[in-house]
Design a protein around this motif. Sequence first.
Motif, PDB file in Angstrom:
ATOM      1  N   ILE A  20       0.927  -1.226   0.084  1.00 17.94           N
ATOM      2  CA  ILE A  20       0.159   0.005  -0.013  1.00 17.94           C
ATOM      3  C   ILE A  20       0.754   1.329   0.031  1.00 17.94           C
ATOM      4  O   ILE A  20       0.403   2.363  -0.332  1.00 17.94           O
ATOM      5  CB  ILE A  20      -1.064  -0.064   1.107  1.00 17.94           C
ATOM      6  N   SER A  21       2.104   1.352   0.456  1.00 17.08           N
ATOM      7  CA  SER A  21       2.843   2.408   0.692  1.00 17.08           C
ATOM      8  C   SER A  21       3.164   3.002  -0.848  1.00 17.08           C
ATOM      9  O   SER A  21       3.690   4.026  -0.826  1.00 17.08           O
ATOM     10  CB  SER A  21       4.083   2.077   1.454  1.00 17.08           C
ATOM     11  N   VAL A  23       1.003   3.335  -3.085  1.00 17.48           N
ATOM     12  CA  VAL A  23      -0.010   4.355  -3.489  1.00 17.48           C
ATOM     13  C   VAL A  23      -0.326   5.241  -2.371  1.00 17.48           C
ATOM     14  O   VAL A  23      -0.363   6.367  -2.726  1.00 17.48           O
ATOM     15  CB  VAL A  23      -1.002   3.332  -3.553  1.00 17.48           C
ATOM     16  N   SER A  24      -0.273   4.935  -1.169  1.00 16.01           N
ATOM     17  CA  SER A  24      -0.458   5.787  -0.049  1.00 16.01           C
ATOM     18  C   SER A  24       0.375   5.579   1.058  1.00 16.01           C
ATOM     19  O   SER A  24       0.384   4.588   1.888  1.00 16.01           O
ATOM     20  CB  SER A  24      -2.014   5.570   0.308  1.00 16.01           C
ATOM     21  N   GLY A  25       1.260   6.265   1.195  1.00 15.83           N
ATOM     22  CA  GLY A  25       2.354   6.232   2.335  1.00 15.83           C
ATOM     23  C   GLY A  25       1.845   6.418   3.774  1.00 15.83           C
ATOM     24  O   GLY A  25       2.051   5.690   4.523  1.00 15.83           O
ATOM     25  N   ARG A  26       0.515   7.236   3.850  1.00 10.63           N
ATOM     26  CA  ARG A  26      -0.052   7.196   5.142  1.00 10.63           C
ATOM     27  C   ARG A  26      -0.614   5.787   5.521  1.00 10.63           C
ATOM     28  O   ARG A  26      -0.536   5.441   6.800  1.00 10.63           O
ATOM     29  CB  ARG A  26      -1.201   8.283   5.162  1.00 10.63           C
ATOM     30  N   LEU A  27      -1.390   5.405   4.738  1.00 11.81           N
ATOM     31  CA  LEU A  27      -2.078   3.766   4.969  1.00 11.81           C
ATOM     32  C   LEU A  27      -0.876   2.978   5.141  1.00 11.81           C
ATOM     33  O   LEU A  27      -1.064   2.006   6.055  1.00 11.81           O
ATOM     34  CB  LEU A  27      -3.067   3.733   3.896  1.00 11.81           C
TER      35      LEU A  27
END
Length: 78
Positions: A20-21, A23-27
């Motif tokens: 996932i990182s 696509v989205s570092g936060r998630l």
Amino acid sequence: MLPAAILDLAAGLIGLGLLISVVSGRLGTISLGAGSIAVGVVLISDLPEGWELVGAAFFGMIIVAGIWMISVGIKKTS
């Protein structure tokens, strides 16, 4: 000792966090932190006799790092 299925869950969370990182570092950070906490809790629940203090300190740091990763992922950017 906690069930070994929690380690499977932790491995899944860590692997999912890595994927996932991209696509989205936060998630990804939140998922990696949750996996780290799960690993630390399982390992701290099964410490060998005589290693309680060392194990609690070391695996406690893993839990603290996981909590920190989750807090970084949740924080709003200013």
